[in-house]
Design a protein around this motif. Structure first.
Motif, PDB file in Angstrom:
ATOM      1  N   GLY A   1       0.795  -1.220   0.000  1.00 41.78           N
ATOM      2  CA  GLY A   1       0.000   0.000   0.000  1.00 41.78           C
ATOM      3  C   GLY A   1       0.828   1.272   0.000  1.00 41.78           C
ATOM      4  O   GLY A   1       0.428   2.271  -0.575  1.00 41.78           O
ATOM      5  N   HIS A   2       1.974   1.278   0.670  1.00 35.51           N
ATOM      6  CA  HIS A   2       2.726   2.518   0.846  1.00 35.51           C
ATOM      7  C   HIS A   2       4.069   2.504   0.118  1.00 35.51           C
ATOM      8  O   HIS A   2       4.810   3.463   0.198  1.00 35.51           O
ATOM      9  N   GLY A   3       4.409   1.404  -0.541  1.00 36.47           N
ATOM     10  CA  GLY A   3       5.697   1.325  -1.217  1.00 36.47           C
ATOM     11  C   GLY A   3       6.880   1.480  -0.274  1.00 36.47           C
ATOM     12  O   GLY A   3       7.897   2.079  -0.619  1.00 36.47           O
ATOM     13  N   LEU A   4       6.746   0.935   0.934  1.00 31.90           N
ATOM     14  CA  LEU A   4       7.814   1.076   1.918  1.00 31.90           C
ATOM     15  C   LEU A   4       8.981   0.148   1.615  1.00 31.90           C
ATOM     16  O   LEU A   4       8.800  -0.922   1.044  1.00 31.90           O
ATOM     17  N   SER A   5      10.165   0.560   2.038  1.00 30.24           N
ATOM     18  CA  SER A   5      11.299  -0.356   2.051  1.00 30.24           C
ATOM     19  C   SER A   5      11.496  -0.845   3.478  1.00 30.24           C
ATOM     20  O   SER A   5      11.325  -0.075   4.422  1.00 30.24           O
ATOM     21  N   PHE A   6      11.834  -2.114   3.616  1.00 33.64           N
ATOM     22  CA  PHE A   6      12.103  -2.653   4.943  1.00 33.64           C
ATOM     23  C   PHE A   6      13.539  -3.140   5.038  1.00 33.64           C
ATOM     24  O   PHE A   6      14.016  -3.829   4.136  1.00 33.64           O
ATOM     25  N   LEU A   7      14.177  -2.812   6.146  1.00 32.19           N
ATOM     26  CA  LEU A   7      15.361  -3.579   6.529  1.00 32.19           C
ATOM     27  C   LEU A   7      14.865  -4.449   7.673  1.00 32.19           C
ATOM     28  O   LEU A   7      14.556  -3.958   8.754  1.00 32.19           O
ATOM     29  N   PHE A   8      14.752  -5.739   7.411  1.00 30.78           N
ATOM     30  CA  PHE A   8      14.092  -6.627   8.349  1.00 30.78           C
ATOM     31  C   PHE A   8      15.127  -7.540   8.979  1.00 30.78           C
ATOM     32  O   PHE A   8      15.739  -8.366   8.309  1.00 30.78           O
ATOM     33  N   ILE A   9      15.315  -7.347  10.282  1.00 28.75           N
ATOM     34  CA  ILE A   9      16.352  -8.098  10.966  1.00 28.75           C
ATOM     35  C   ILE A   9      15.728  -9.253  11.715  1.00 28.75           C
ATOM     36  O   ILE A   9      14.730  -9.065  12.410  1.00 28.75           O
ATOM     37  N   SER A  10      16.280 -10.447  11.562  1.00 25.39           N
ATOM     38  CA  SER A  10      15.673 -11.593  12.235  1.00 25.39           C
ATOM     39  C   SER A  10      16.677 -12.723  12.328  1.00 25.39           C
ATOM     40  O   SER A  10      17.599 -12.821  11.525  1.00 25.39           O
TER      41      SER A  10
END
Lengths: 338, 277, 323
Positions: free
Chosen positions: C195-204
């Motif tokens: 919906g918002h065209g976000l970028s994620f740096l997803f740490i896991s």
């Protein structure tokens, strides 16, 4: 066919209440199950469903501001809820070991971990001499797969990693060769690799020490790897009991299916079952099936008629009168590419 | 603010009402006290308690009841202003050093260590014998003692909060230090500050009473309870009421203060460090 | 417009430094609308990287670039606009909300701070954000202590969204939650990205979660990257030996599988020995020999988008790991 052996622990209609500001609120509502010698029983459920409270009850312990309001917890025939405090003390730690979620809270921060294990050995009269206690302690540390037991024994808890702390707690719990080991989310908060090591360690320890285990976790995937049988708890009630394979092959209760679906979803598999909706709200439980407000298959009748466990197969019990109408269970997930 | 503490223990409620009574006496006492507290020979010296003099009279024929009532205002003004000043400065210092950490924190903490190692009574006597005794000086001295002690406690509470993630989020947003201190940190240490204030008020009452007793408080003929105890001491056999009345005044203030602090601390989830001074 | 965040040039050899830095020579980039997952265990330096990007830690060396602009600056020296565009969500939902504030204040504060709206308008914003994260607008009057862990994490997400960011830094945001709650939040994150065209740096540290959310994956071991690639590439052979170990440690959501094989433990009492040239060498089940301790392993390219940092060439790894 031989009759089943006497269970190690037999929980019978356990009821636990919590004091919530002004009144007693029920958290565990008539839970019954048993664990046979050498068996590992798992308990799955979301936060706040009462699974930790049940784990504590297996030690005859209730947390402050809570009370047992009925039922019995019979450990080898003795009802822990009615035992004098002194006898309970003797059983805890010696015959029943406990591993909590956060190992840091179980260890004294101002004492080397080796001393703590030796102290618990001595407290239960398991060792005659200091020397013997020391040998036992180092032997235990080696069993737990801790590298260089001598070095570890001299360390303080904060000098150890989370996985190492959990091994020390395990060593302490197993020090007196308990008949039953109660584990409350022992790997939550640990890395996957550390978790894997603890899980395979548990399997080895069970083979070696032959104790029964009660394993509480929110993660069915973890339970699948260590348990023979699994119970699923929702809002203080058991809603399904089955052998591990049966539970995954043929889950009966819509809640169990939801749990399996979310596990698959989280793992990137395309699940065939609907995910769980909403959250457990203790302040809005219906008179009937407690899961009804979140259930995909609920009908008006579900909200008014309470459900209790009914046998649907060999050792498989489900607390849902609608389960036969629900489309067939999920396939156990294919493992994907790995 | 009462919404924060839904359930007070009974002891704290009773203590609270006694404290309210003290407050009312301090505020309105001079309006209804039967005599002037300093006027001598309003009755016979050493008169026993009677309807004319509820608590009798002292060696100068002053009305003990009126003196106790007026003394309430003296003791509350002195101890509360001293505590208020000390806690305000101490809490601000603790908040700032706890948030800033680093060298500023190091320096301030070392100074605080030195300040705490000075025995309170001895320094108070030194200051007052050098500069003369005045109520203002007494207030400043007591506040001076409280600043480092309160600062240390509030700093410890702040350090616990500073590590919390919501502070990290506020920093990443670019909130100013002031905004973080009063919006994020203060609401979380205010409980500690309140407990500090309550517990230290009790100590201040005792301390100021002791200073008055030793003659370093407000000068005679000010109706100050410690001073009254000291002056009545010589005549304790003839006129015990002149000693007992102000002593009961002090006790009825300190004991409820402690009970109240205890109840408040329990509700705020704080522990009361009774052993500290 | 592509955005990249090269972090510390790979030339940043750190042997001369007295202590090994927590993160060494890590470079990666994230495109708009993309999710990059950074995988690693505790102590691997994941959080250090997040904090450096958020400006809370100063890198010793290296550069951070956002939208073509150098942002290797502490948070105090960044523009408000920049701080708005990069938002942070942290692991522990219990600690990331101020327990003394109601939700309208927690979520309203960034709105007020970045957009200077207050009163009615701010309240409307809070209500919208709560609905975006699938919570009832009436929640704005609640305290964090009234919420469950999953609800709190949704509030933390709403607070980050309040700034209308371009990049969301998510530091282990699921690991404190129940699996059933994780599933809901994963769906929410996907919807937000769409919906918002976000970028994620997803740490896991949880590969399962990473697999279901990420477009690209970077695997971090003790402060150094060891594998980078598209999610399909990283999740199929050839693996870096460490990635392989991570896979085998994964609980499988089906019974009847063998227990995960015991993962080599190597030196568990960390900090005692010097870190060898390949930090994974002491635990590596496929260690070649002393070369692993002496020579830093080279990056070998498996495909245009997939690279593995190991002395064993990718093709050979693939052969070893074929099941």
């Amino acid at each position: 066919m031989r009759g089943p052996p006497a269970p190690v622990i037999d929980v019978d209609s356990l009821i636990v209440d919590f004091w919530d500001r002004r009144r007693w609120t029920n958290v565990v509502h008539g839970v019954s199950f048993h664990i046979f010698p050498g068996e590992t029983l798992g308990m799955a459920g979301e936060s706040g469903c009462g699974k930790s409270t049940t784990a504590y009850a297996l030690l005859g312990y209730h947390r402050p501001m809570s009370r047992f309001n009925g039922g019995a917890v019979r450990f080898l025939g003795r009802d822990l809820l009615r035992l004098p405090a002194r006898e309970l003390q003797k059983i805890r730690g010696a015959e029943i070991g406990f591993v909590p979620q956060n190992p840091a809270t179980a260890l004294n921060p101002s004492m080397p971990v080796g001393h703590q294990v030796m102290e618990s050995l001595e407290a239960h009269g398991a060792c005659a001499t200091r020397r013997e206690a020391e040998d036992r302690c180092l032997g235990l540390f080696a069993d737990m797969g801790l590298p260089r037991p001598k070095v570890v024994a001299g360390r303080y808890p904060h000098q150890l990693s989370g996985g190492q702390q959990q091994r020390v707690v395990l060593a302490m719990a197993l020090a007196c060769h308990p008949t039953l080991l109660v584990l409350d989310e022992p790997t939550t908060g640990l890395d996957v690799t550390t978790q894997a090591r603890i899980l395979s360690l548990l399997a080895r320890l069970r083979a070696r020490y032959g104790m029964a285990m009660f394993y509480v976790s929110h993660n069915l995937g973890v339970l699948a790897q260590v348990c023979n049988r699994i119970t699923v708890m929702y809002a203080g009630e058991l809603i399904e009991v089955a052998s591990t394979a049966e539970l995954f092959r043929n889950p009966g209760h819509p809640y169990t299916r939801g749990l399996i679906a979310s596990l698959q979803q989280v793992s990137g598999f395309v699940g065939t079952q609907p995910l769980l909706r909403g959250l457990l709200r203790r302040d809005a439980l219906p008179l009937g099936c407690r899961f009804a407000p979140r259930c995909e298959y609920s009908q008006p009748g579900c909200f008014t008629s309470p459900q209790s466990l009914a046998t649907v197969g060999d050792g498989h019990e489900v607390a849902c009168w609608r389960w036969p109408d629900i489309p067939a269970g999920t396939d156990p997930a294919d493992k994907g590419t790995v | 603010m009462l919404a924060w503490f839904p359930e007070w223990p009974l002891s704290a409620l009773i203590a609270g009402s006694i404290l309210v009574l003290h407050g009312v006496i301090a505020l309105t006492g001079p309006m209804w006290a039967p005599y002037s507290p300093t006027k001598i020979l309003v009755g016979q010296p050493f008169a026993s308690p009677s309807t004319a003099h509820l608590l009798g009279t002292d060696n100068l024929g002053r009305d003990v009841f009126s003196r106790v009532v007026y003394g309430e205002r003296t003791v509350l003004t002195l101890s509360l202003s001293a505590t208020g000043l000390g806690v305000l400065c101490g809490a601000s210092l603790g908040l700032v050093t706890g948030y800033a950490r680093g060298w500023l924190d190091e320096v301030v903490m070392r100074i605080i260590d030195i300040m705490i190692s000075i025995p309170p009574l001895i320094l108070a006597l030194l200051v007052i014998s050098a500069l003369g005794s005045s109520p203002l000086l007494l207030v400043l001295t007591v506040a001076f003692f409280y600043v480092p002690r309160v600062a240390r406690v509030v700093r410890a509470a702040t350090l616990r909060v500073v590590m919390e993630d919501f502070v990290t989020i506020a920093r990443a947003r670019g909130e100013s230090a002031w905004s973080i201190a009063h919006k994020e940190l203060l609401p979380n240490v205010i409980g500690t500050v309140l407990v500090e204030f309550a517990i230290r008020s009790g100590y201040a009452v005792i301390f100021i009473g002791s200073m008055g007793f030793l003659g370093f408080g407000p000068p005679p003929p000010t109706p100050e309870w410690g001073l009254m105890v000291n002056q009545g001491r010589e005549y304790i056999v003839t006129a015990p009421w002149a000693v007992v009345a102000p002593a009961v005044g002090i006790a009825s203030l300190v004991v409820p203060l402690n009970l109240f602090t205890d109840g408040m601390a329990r509700l705020l989830g704080q522990s009361v460090p009774w052993e500290r001074h | 417009m592509p955005r990249g965040y090269p972090e510390r040039p790979q030339t940043g050899e750190s042997d001369q430094l007295p202590a090994k830095p927590a993160v060494r020579g890590v470079s990666f980039s994230i495109s708009p609308g993309e999710t990059l997952a950074l995988v690693g265990e505790s102590g691997s330096g994941k959080s250090t990287i997040v904090r450096a990007i958020a400006g809370l830690l100063a890198p010793t060396r290296g550069r951070l670039v956002f939208d073509g602009q150098d942002i290797t600056l502490p948070v105090e020296r960044r523009t408000k606009e920049l701080r708005r565009q990069i938002q942070l969500i942290l692991q522990n939902p219990d600690a990331s909300l101020n327990p003394r504030h109601r939700l309208w204040r927690i979520i309203g504060r960034p709105i007020e701070f970045f957009f200077r709206t207050s009163g009615r308008e701010q309240q409307r914003g809070v209500a919208e954000l709560l609905e975006t994260v699938q919570l009832d607008a009436g929640y704005m009057w609640r305290m964090p202590s009234d919420l469950s862990g999953g609800e709190r994490q949704r509030v933390a997400i709403a607070r980050a969204l309040a700034a209308r960011p371009k990049l969301l830094l998510c530091d282990e945001i699921l690991s404190a939650l129940d699996v059933s709650v994780q599933a809901g939040i994963l769906n929410l994150l996907r919807a937000l990205q769409a919906g918002h065209g976000l970028s994620f740096l997803f740490i896991s540290h949880d590969l399962a979660v990473v697999r279901s959310l990420a477009h690209r994956v970077a695997v971090l071991y003790q402060g150094e990257l060891c594998e980078v690639g598209g999610v399909r590439e990283v999740f199929s052979p050839p693996f870096h030996p460490y990635t392989e170990v991570l896979f085998r440690a994964q609980p499988v959501p089906a019974p009847g599988e063998d227990l995960p094989t015991d993962v080599p433990s190597g030196s568990e009492l960390e900090g005692e020995e010097a870190v060898p040239a390949c930090p994974f060498a002491p635990r590596c089940p496929r260690k070649v020999g002393s070369i692993c301790d002496r020579v830093p392993p080279p990056w070998s390219t498996v495909s245009a988008t997939h690279a593995i940092r190991c002395h064993i060439p990718g093709g050979e790894l693939a052969k070893l790991q074929a099941i």
